[in-house]
Design a protein around this motif. Structure first.
Motif, PDB file in Angstrom:
ATOM      1  N   PRO A   1     -23.285 -60.688 -22.958  1.00  0.00           N
ATOM      2  CA  PRO A   1     -24.584 -61.008 -23.484  1.00  0.00           C
ATOM      3  C   PRO A   1     -25.846 -60.806 -22.627  1.00  0.00           C
ATOM      4  CG  PRO A   1     -23.001 -62.998 -23.335  1.00  0.00           C
ATOM      5  CD  PRO A   1     -22.532 -61.662 -22.541  1.00  0.00           C
ATOM      6  N   GLU A   2     -26.799 -60.736 -23.487  1.00  0.00           N
ATOM      7  CA  GLU A   2     -28.151 -60.123 -22.971  1.00  0.00           C
ATOM      8  C   GLU A   2     -28.517 -61.143 -21.471  1.00  0.00           C
ATOM      9  OE1 GLU A   2     -30.402 -58.098 -26.515  1.00  0.00           O
ATOM     10  OE2 GLU A   2     -30.873 -60.286 -26.145  1.00  0.00           O
ATOM     11  N   ARG A   3     -29.444 -60.226 -20.583  1.00  0.00           N
ATOM     12  CA  ARG A   3     -30.241 -61.134 -19.476  1.00  0.00           C
ATOM     13  C   ARG A   3     -29.667 -61.449 -18.570  1.00  0.00           C
ATOM     14  NH1 ARG A   3     -35.508 -62.427 -21.885  1.00  0.00           N
ATOM     15  NH2 ARG A   3     -35.416 -62.097 -24.203  1.00  0.00           N
ATOM     16  N   PHE A   4     -28.230 -60.986 -18.650  1.00  0.00           N
ATOM     17  CA  PHE A   4     -27.571 -61.421 -17.133  1.00  0.00           C
ATOM     18  C   PHE A   4     -27.649 -60.265 -16.297  1.00  0.00           C
ATOM     19  CE2 PHE A   4     -25.457 -64.532 -20.148  1.00  0.00           C
ATOM     20  CZ  PHE A   4     -25.623 -65.884 -18.988  1.00  0.00           C
ATOM     21  N   MET A   5     -28.743 -59.846 -15.821  1.00  0.00           N
ATOM     22  CA  MET A   5     -29.122 -58.898 -14.804  1.00  0.00           C
ATOM     23  C   MET A   5     -30.578 -59.342 -14.291  1.00  0.00           C
ATOM     24  SD  MET A   5     -30.720 -55.937 -13.449  1.00  0.00           S
ATOM     25  CE  MET A   5     -31.974 -55.924 -14.706  1.00  0.00           C
ATOM     26  N   CYS A   6     -30.661 -59.129 -12.847  1.00  0.00           N
ATOM     27  CA  CYS A   6     -32.137 -59.510 -12.168  1.00  0.00           C
ATOM     28  C   CYS A   6     -31.953 -58.475 -10.982  1.00  0.00           C
ATOM     29  CB  CYS A   6     -31.897 -60.897 -11.844  1.00  0.00           C
ATOM     30  SG  CYS A   6     -31.046 -61.276 -10.519  1.00  0.00           S
ATOM     31  N   GLY A   7     -33.243 -58.488 -10.501  1.00  0.00           N
ATOM     32  CA  GLY A   7     -33.667 -57.798  -9.522  1.00  0.00           C
ATOM     33  C   GLY A   7     -34.203 -58.506  -8.442  1.00  0.00           C
ATOM     34  N   VAL A   8     -33.928 -58.183  -7.074  1.00  0.00           N
ATOM     35  CA  VAL A   8     -34.413 -58.762  -5.943  1.00  0.00           C
ATOM     36  C   VAL A   8     -35.355 -57.776  -5.149  1.00  0.00           C
ATOM     37  CG1 VAL A   8     -34.266 -60.078  -3.752  1.00  0.00           C
ATOM     38  CG2 VAL A   8     -32.938 -60.750  -5.742  1.00  0.00           C
ATOM     39  N   TRP A   9     -36.549 -57.882  -4.988  1.00  0.00           N
ATOM     40  CA  TRP A   9     -37.387 -57.205  -4.238  1.00  0.00           C
ATOM     41  C   TRP A   9     -37.693 -57.457  -2.921  1.00  0.00           C
ATOM     42  CZ3 TRP A   9     -42.128 -56.155  -2.022  1.00  0.00           C
ATOM     43  CH2 TRP A   9     -42.580 -54.976  -1.825  1.00  0.00           C
ATOM     44  N   LEU A  10     -37.479 -56.836  -1.881  1.00  0.00           N
ATOM     45  CA  LEU A  10     -37.838 -57.235  -0.401  1.00  0.00           C
ATOM     46  C   LEU A  10     -38.606 -56.460   0.305  1.00  0.00           C
ATOM     47  CD1 LEU A  10     -36.949 -59.118   2.016  1.00  0.00           C
ATOM     48  CD2 LEU A  10     -35.392 -57.404   2.430  1.00  0.00           C
TER      49      LEU A  10
ATOM     50  N   GLY B   1     -52.671 -59.918 -24.654  1.00  0.00           N
ATOM     51  CA  GLY B   1     -53.583 -60.079 -23.946  1.00  0.00           C
ATOM     52  C   GLY B   1     -52.941 -60.117 -22.306  1.00  0.00           C
ATOM     53  N   ALA B   2     -52.124 -59.459 -22.125  1.00  0.00           N
ATOM     54  CA  ALA B   2     -51.290 -59.736 -20.878  1.00  0.00           C
ATOM     55  C   ALA B   2     -52.180 -59.199 -19.703  1.00  0.00           C
ATOM     56  CB  ALA B   2     -50.018 -58.920 -21.099  1.00  0.00           C
ATOM     57  N   GLN B   3     -52.317 -60.103 -18.700  1.00  0.00           N
ATOM     58  CA  GLN B   3     -52.881 -59.724 -17.533  1.00  0.00           C
ATOM     59  C   GLN B   3     -52.035 -59.454 -16.137  1.00  0.00           C
ATOM     60  OE1 GLN B   3     -56.380 -59.713 -17.360  1.00  0.00           O
ATOM     61  NE2 GLN B   3     -56.176 -59.797 -19.440  1.00  0.00           N
ATOM     62  N   GLU B   4     -52.232 -58.045 -15.673  1.00  0.00           N
ATOM     63  CA  GLU B   4     -51.277 -57.676 -14.683  1.00  0.00           C
ATOM     64  C   GLU B   4     -51.608 -58.451 -13.417  1.00  0.00           C
ATOM     65  OE1 GLU B   4     -51.500 -53.287 -13.933  1.00  0.00           O
ATOM     66  OE2 GLU B   4     -52.181 -53.979 -11.705  1.00  0.00           O
ATOM     67  N   GLU B   5     -50.529 -58.772 -12.669  1.00  0.00           N
ATOM     68  CA  GLU B   5     -50.598 -59.529 -11.351  1.00  0.00           C
ATOM     69  C   GLU B   5     -49.902 -58.503 -10.354  1.00  0.00           C
ATOM     70  OE1 GLU B   5     -49.325 -63.526 -11.048  1.00  0.00           O
ATOM     71  OE2 GLU B   5     -50.897 -64.319 -12.848  1.00  0.00           O
ATOM     72  N   ARG B   6     -50.613 -58.544  -9.189  1.00  0.00           N
ATOM     73  CA  ARG B   6     -49.861 -57.864  -7.907  1.00  0.00           C
ATOM     74  C   ARG B   6     -49.319 -58.911  -7.049  1.00  0.00           C
ATOM     75  NH1 ARG B   6     -54.167 -52.657  -7.042  1.00  0.00           N
ATOM     76  NH2 ARG B   6     -54.148 -51.940  -9.208  1.00  0.00           N
ATOM     77  N   PHE B   7     -48.237 -58.260  -6.420  1.00  0.00           N
ATOM     78  CA  PHE B   7     -47.241 -58.824  -5.381  1.00  0.00           C
ATOM     79  C   PHE B   7     -47.856 -58.268  -4.057  1.00  0.00           C
ATOM     80  CE2 PHE B   7     -43.175 -59.665  -3.391  1.00  0.00           C
ATOM     81  CZ  PHE B   7     -43.469 -60.924  -2.860  1.00  0.00           C
ATOM     82  N   LEU B   8     -48.679 -59.194  -3.418  1.00  0.00           N
ATOM     83  CA  LEU B   8     -48.890 -58.857  -1.783  1.00  0.00           C
ATOM     84  C   LEU B   8     -48.286 -59.509  -0.731  1.00  0.00           C
ATOM     85  CD1 LEU B   8     -52.779 -58.511  -2.594  1.00  0.00           C
ATOM     86  CD2 LEU B   8     -51.211 -56.583  -2.676  1.00  0.00           C
ATOM     87  N   PRO B   9     -47.109 -59.192  -0.464  1.00  0.00           N
ATOM     88  CA  PRO B   9     -46.336 -60.226   0.243  1.00  0.00           C
ATOM     89  C   PRO B   9     -46.450 -59.740   2.004  1.00  0.00           C
ATOM     90  CG  PRO B   9     -44.893 -58.254  -0.396  1.00  0.00           C
ATOM     91  CD  PRO B   9     -46.463 -58.130  -0.864  1.00  0.00           C
ATOM     92  N   LYS B  10     -45.901 -60.753   2.595  1.00  0.00           N
ATOM     93  CA  LYS B  10     -45.738 -60.800   4.092  1.00  0.00           C
ATOM     94  C   LYS B  10     -44.479 -60.071   4.214  1.00  0.00           C
ATOM     95  CE  LYS B  10     -49.866 -62.386   5.344  1.00  0.00           C
ATOM     96  NZ  LYS B  10     -50.694 -61.470   6.099  1.00  0.00           N
ATOM     97  N   LYS B  11     -44.149 -59.682   5.493  1.00  0.00           N
ATOM     98  CA  LYS B  11     -43.014 -59.140   5.697  1.00  0.00           C
ATOM     99  C   LYS B  11     -41.986 -60.049   5.718  1.00  0.00           C
ATOM    100  CE  LYS B  11     -40.169 -56.952   9.462  1.00  0.00           C
ATOM    101  NZ  LYS B  11     -40.585 -56.227  10.882  1.00  0.00           N
ATOM    102  N   GLY B  12     -40.523 -59.845   5.034  1.00  0.00           N
ATOM    103  CA  GLY B  12     -39.552 -60.993   4.792  1.00  0.00           C
ATOM    104  C   GLY B  12     -39.762 -61.852   3.424  1.00  0.00           C
ATOM    105  N   GLN B  13     -40.832 -61.626   2.878  1.00  0.00           N
ATOM    106  CA  GLN B  13     -40.852 -62.310   1.430  1.00  0.00           C
ATOM    107  C   GLN B  13     -40.142 -61.541   0.207  1.00  0.00           C
ATOM    108  OE1 GLN B  13     -45.279 -63.443   1.145  1.00  0.00           O
ATOM    109  NE2 GLN B  13     -44.606 -65.147   0.829  1.00  0.00           N
ATOM    110  N   ALA B  14     -39.443 -62.113  -0.330  1.00  0.00           N
ATOM    111  CA  ALA B  14     -38.702 -61.333  -1.532  1.00  0.00           C
ATOM    112  C   ALA B  14     -39.125 -61.867  -2.954  1.00  0.00           C
ATOM    113  CB  ALA B  14     -37.388 -61.595  -1.128  1.00  0.00           C
TER     114      ALA B  14
END
Length: 319
Positions: A142-151, A208-221
């Protein structure tokens, strides 16, 4: 409440508000689950006591592979190799991050099936990649059984080409070849996501989608759902690095395939033969418990897409 939609991840189920009360979630797990359900992504602190050491060792080990002069703070970091794929095969720290048991347990709980990592990507700089959904590169039935983790492997500011995404876009239609009127099986593409770019652009404009940016600290995922539209921002300062690791996860008892080169309606699927990074064991394609065999592979051809040539090579090695 009984989960009457086992063919959907729990966090993407229309019954999510009722189901989550019965999962025994901690307050932090419930926050992550709710963010994934509503926004398509969730931020958390990566649970590894040795993370700083792992990051230092990864940067030292992988650094020479990029051909970048990291010693010179004024050098252009964007002109050479941008990523190393599947470094888990030779770097134990990359493998340990990908197979972190606490992350696997969390994902398994939130999706309702056991998670396993199947691919890693390590970056010293941003990708500057156009907005796209991973669901055209790797999807499941089935669909959607995939994800990503960005560290984040360092603090990342707005000039370093940070990750961006469109909150809520995971609820938009999943792009398939049938949806945009093309045949995918056996096709050849310079970029697997190019055919879908006009459709994603149209959806962004209509919503009307608005882009958001991820500005993490080291160790955030950041965990993102399979269909979340995301990419890499333009790098304003080419002297900056943006060290990060992406791990992609699938879940047990699914068919794993590449939609860009498939035609689902007629059973033409570019199936993937996967190994779990965690235990090194094969994860066969399955549908409701029954194994789905890889169809016969026809002889190689220089006009074949790179993924087909790679699959053929691997198939011959396993014979």
């Amino acid at each position: 409440m009984t989960n009457i939609f086992p063919g959907l991840p729990l966090i993407e189920s229309p019954l999510f508000p009722a189901l989550k009360a019965e999962w025994g979630l901690s307050a932090e797990e419930e926050r992550i689950a709710t963010d994934l359900h509503e926004k398509g992504y969730a931020v958390f602190d990566f649970p590894d006591a040795d993370l700083d050491g792992r990051i230092d060792r990864i940067q030292s080990h992988l650094g020479p592979r990029y051909g970048i002069d990291f010693a010179d703070p004024q050098s252009d970091k964007t002109t050479r190799e941008r990523r190393v794929q599947d470094a888990w095969q030779f770097d134990e720290d990359v493998r340990a991050i990908a197979a972190n048991q606490a992350v696997l347990d969390l994902l398994s709980k939130l999706y309702g099936r056991r998670a396993f990592p199947f691919q890693t990507l390590n970056f010293p700089v941003g990708t500057q990649q156009d907005a796209h959904s991973d669901s055209v590169h790797f999807s499941s039935l089935p669909e959607r059984f995939m994800c990503g983790v960005w560290l984040a492997m360092e603090d990342i500011g707005p000039d370093a080409g940070p990750l961006f995404y469109y909150p809520g876009s995971h609820k938009w239609p999943i792009m398939t070849n049938a949806l945009i009127g093309r045949r995918g099986y056996g096709s050849d593409l310079a970029s697997a996501q190019d055919p879908y770019a006009p459709a994603w652009q149209a959806l962004r404009e209509v919503h009307g989608a608005q882009e958001e940016r991820f500005l993490p600290k080291k160790g955030q995922a950041l965990i993102w759902c399979a269909n979340l539209l995301h990419g890499g921002s333009r790098q304003n300062d080419p002297t900056l690095t943006r060290w990060s690791q992406v791990t992609h996860y699938y879940f047990d008892d699914c068919i794993y395939y590449t939609p860009a080169f498939s035609d689902e309606a007629i059973g033409k699927l570019a199936l993937r033969n996967l190994v779990s990074i965690g235990d090194g064991e094969a994860r066969p394609n399955r549908y409701m418990g029954e194994e789905v065999k890889q169809p016969a592979i026809i002889p190689n051809s220089p006009r074949r897409p790179a993924w087909q040539r790679k699959l053929l090579k691997r198939f011959r090695q396993l014979r």
